[in-house]
Design a protein around this motif. Sequence first.
Motif, PDB file in Angstrom:
ATOM      1  N   ASP A  78       0.831  -1.210   0.000  1.00  0.00           N
ATOM      2  CA  ASP A  78       0.000   0.000   0.000  1.00  0.00           C
ATOM      3  C   ASP A  78       0.863   1.257   0.000  1.00  0.00           C
ATOM      4  N   GLU A  79       2.128   1.115   0.419  1.00  0.00           N
ATOM      5  CA  GLU A  79       3.042   2.256   0.466  1.00  0.00           C
ATOM      6  C   GLU A  79       3.857   2.425  -0.817  1.00  0.00           C
ATOM      7  N   VAL A  80       3.678   1.526  -1.761  1.00  0.00           N
ATOM      8  CA  VAL A  80       4.406   1.620  -3.023  1.00  0.00           C
ATOM      9  C   VAL A  80       3.878   2.804  -3.828  1.00  0.00           C
ATOM     10  N   PRO A  81       4.736   3.689  -4.291  1.00  0.00           N
ATOM     11  CA  PRO A  81       4.273   4.859  -5.051  1.00  0.00           C
ATOM     12  C   PRO A  81       3.530   4.454  -6.323  1.00  0.00           C
ATOM     13  N   ALA A  82       2.567   5.248  -6.698  1.00  0.00           N
ATOM     14  CA  ALA A  82       1.773   4.946  -7.888  1.00  0.00           C
ATOM     15  C   ALA A  82       2.621   4.943  -9.148  1.00  0.00           C
ATOM     16  N   ASP A  83       3.690   5.776  -9.160  1.00  0.00           N
ATOM     17  CA  ASP A  83       4.504   5.836 -10.367  1.00  0.00           C
ATOM     18  C   ASP A  83       5.374   4.595 -10.569  1.00  0.00           C
ATOM     19  N   ALA A  84       5.314   3.648  -9.628  1.00  0.00           N
ATOM     20  CA  ALA A  84       6.028   2.384  -9.814  1.00  0.00           C
ATOM     21  C   ALA A  84       5.366   1.540 -10.895  1.00  0.00           C
ATOM     22  N   GLY A  85       4.110   1.853 -11.213  1.00  0.00           N
ATOM     23  CA  GLY A  85       3.425   1.165 -12.298  1.00  0.00           C
ATOM     24  C   GLY A  85       2.907  -0.213 -11.954  1.00  0.00           C
ATOM     25  N   ILE A  86       2.761  -0.529 -10.675  1.00  0.00           N
ATOM     26  CA  ILE A  86       2.245  -1.840 -10.263  1.00  0.00           C
ATOM     27  C   ILE A  86       0.943  -1.608  -9.503  1.00  0.00           C
ATOM     28  N   ALA A  87      -0.176  -1.898 -10.143  1.00  0.00           N
ATOM     29  CA  ALA A  87      -1.487  -1.631  -9.545  1.00  0.00           C
ATOM     30  C   ALA A  87      -1.839  -2.670  -8.494  1.00  0.00           C
ATOM     31  N   THR A  88      -1.516  -3.928  -8.758  1.00  0.00           N
ATOM     32  CA  THR A  88      -1.832  -5.005  -7.817  1.00  0.00           C
ATOM     33  C   THR A  88      -0.622  -5.924  -7.654  1.00  0.00           C
ATOM     34  N   TRP A  89      -0.544  -6.550  -6.493  1.00  0.00           N
ATOM     35  CA  TRP A  89       0.534  -7.493  -6.186  1.00  0.00           C
ATOM     36  C   TRP A  89      -0.069  -8.857  -5.905  1.00  0.00           C
ATOM     37  N   GLU A  90       0.466  -9.876  -6.534  1.00  0.00           N
ATOM     38  CA  GLU A  90       0.029 -11.248  -6.285  1.00  0.00           C
ATOM     39  C   GLU A  90       0.950 -11.873  -5.241  1.00  0.00           C
ATOM     40  N   VAL A  91       0.367 -12.403  -4.180  1.00  0.00           N
ATOM     41  CA  VAL A  91       1.136 -12.949  -3.061  1.00  0.00           C
ATOM     42  C   VAL A  91       0.856 -14.441  -2.921  1.00  0.00           C
ATOM     43  N   LYS A  92       1.920 -15.219  -2.757  1.00  0.00           N
ATOM     44  CA  LYS A  92       1.784 -16.658  -2.551  1.00  0.00           C
ATOM     45  C   LYS A  92       2.716 -17.094  -1.423  1.00  0.00           C
ATOM     46  N   VAL A  93       2.271 -18.088  -0.667  1.00  0.00           N
ATOM     47  CA  VAL A  93       3.129 -18.734   0.325  1.00  0.00           C
ATOM     48  C   VAL A  93       3.421 -20.140  -0.187  1.00  0.00           C
ATOM     49  N   PHE A  94       4.697 -20.491  -0.228  1.00  0.00           N
ATOM     50  CA  PHE A  94       5.115 -21.782  -0.767  1.00  0.00           C
ATOM     51  C   PHE A  94       5.635 -22.685   0.348  1.00  0.00           C
ATOM     52  N   LYS A  95       5.311 -23.954   0.233  1.00  0.00           N
ATOM     53  CA  LYS A  95       5.771 -24.921   1.226  1.00  0.00           C
ATOM     54  C   LYS A  95       7.231 -25.266   0.931  1.00  0.00           C
ATOM     55  N   ASP A  96       8.105 -24.649   1.658  1.00  0.00           N
ATOM     56  CA  ASP A  96       9.541 -24.834   1.488  1.00  0.00           C
ATOM     57  C   ASP A  96      10.199 -24.473   2.810  1.00  0.00           C
ATOM     58  N   ASP A  97      11.075 -25.348   3.300  1.00  0.00           N
ATOM     59  CA  ASP A  97      11.670 -25.139   4.623  1.00  0.00           C
ATOM     60  C   ASP A  97      12.726 -24.043   4.657  1.00  0.00           C
ATOM     61  N   SER A  98      13.215 -23.596   3.508  1.00  0.00           N
ATOM     62  CA  SER A  98      14.251 -22.560   3.502  1.00  0.00           C
ATOM     63  C   SER A  98      13.643 -21.218   3.902  1.00  0.00           C
ATOM     64  N   ALA A  99      14.390 -20.450   4.693  1.00  0.00           N
ATOM     65  CA  ALA A  99      13.924 -19.146   5.169  1.00  0.00           C
ATOM     66  C   ALA A  99      14.177 -18.109   4.084  1.00  0.00           C
ATOM     67  N   ASN A 100      13.252 -18.018   3.157  1.00  0.00           N
ATOM     68  CA  ASN A 100      13.480 -17.172   1.997  1.00  0.00           C
ATOM     69  C   ASN A 100      12.180 -16.517   1.541  1.00  0.00           C
ATOM     70  N   ALA A 101      12.326 -15.429   0.807  1.00  0.00           N
ATOM     71  CA  ALA A 101      11.192 -14.743   0.188  1.00  0.00           C
ATOM     72  C   ALA A 101      11.732 -14.003  -1.017  1.00  0.00           C
ATOM     73  N   PHE A 102      10.842 -13.565  -1.894  1.00  0.00           N
ATOM     74  CA  PHE A 102      11.275 -12.828  -3.076  1.00  0.00           C
ATOM     75  C   PHE A 102      10.131 -11.960  -3.572  1.00  0.00           C
ATOM     76  N   ALA A 103      10.480 -10.942  -4.340  1.00  0.00           N
ATOM     77  CA  ALA A 103       9.502 -10.144  -5.078  1.00  0.00           C
ATOM     78  C   ALA A 103      10.039  -9.971  -6.483  1.00  0.00           C
ATOM     79  N   LEU A 104       9.145  -9.970  -7.456  1.00  0.00           N
ATOM     80  CA  LEU A 104       9.550  -9.947  -8.857  1.00  0.00           C
ATOM     81  C   LEU A 104       8.911  -8.775  -9.592  1.00  0.00           C
ATOM     82  N   PRO A 105       9.576  -8.288 -10.639  1.00  0.00           N
ATOM     83  CA  PRO A 105       8.983  -7.228 -11.461  1.00  0.00           C
ATOM     84  C   PRO A 105       7.602  -7.643 -11.954  1.00  0.00           C
TER      85      PRO A 105
END
Length: 271
Positions: A78-105
């Motif tokens: 919600d804090e992402v500026p509008a000029d970033a050009g991303i109207a919506t974000w798709e979020v998923k939680v994956f079953k994986d034991d590694s302590a990791n996360a990522f975000a993609l263009p």
Amino acid sequence: MQRTLPSRLRTPLAIGLIGATLAACSTSPLGRNQLAFFSDEELQQMGQQSFAQYQQELPEVGGATYDYVQCVADAITDEVPADAGIATWEVKVFKDDSANAFALPGGYIGVNSGLLDVTENQDQLAAVIGHEVAHVLSDHANERVSTQAATQTGLSILQSAAGLQGATGEQLMGLLGAGAQYGVILPFSRKQESEADKLGLDLMAEAGFNPNASIELWQNMAAQSQGQPPEWLSTHPSNEARMQGLRERMNEAMPLYEQARANGQRPDCRR
């Protein structure tokens, strides 16, 4: 006899590489010069394809766990500026034991279930998600693939210009490739990580999450790590280096947090 590329060809190749590099320069949110060969559309396509592949390879986690992660991610994005050009974000939680996360263009966020064993509360999870979203806002994916492309192109031109052929040439090119890896690609990656730490700290603070939790997060990470490679051989700064950088940024992040709380931004995401 060593073969060399004629001078009439060496000069245009060098000028072409330099010209392409200069034309592709951009600036990060913190004022650092970057390479950016690829368009937003190309980066979004890469992000979409990478996210789809991740979904194919790992099962997804739903229910209360997903709701908790989605809640934190929504507050951050919600804090992402509008000029970033991303109207919506798709979020998923994956079953994986590694302590990791990522975000993609393109607006994709993935969190591994193992990360929830390390993040003790919503603020620590927000530190991770804020960091990953900051990578996207800083165009780090573009910079990384552009740097790799430029490195490979430069080595190919060097090999042709110097006439490096046969077993000896391959051995030397291997050494040059290692030098490019440790001298160009990895340091850029460490700079990206440090930059995302700082910008992610600001982002979580603006969303109303306590920035101090970022220090606690990396203390947890350090406690669970089974040893790290030397910092100069790692794509990430050491845990101590990260915590020091976050402490130095705290004087800027805390006022943002206090202002957000005063404005009524008080996330209540429960596990």
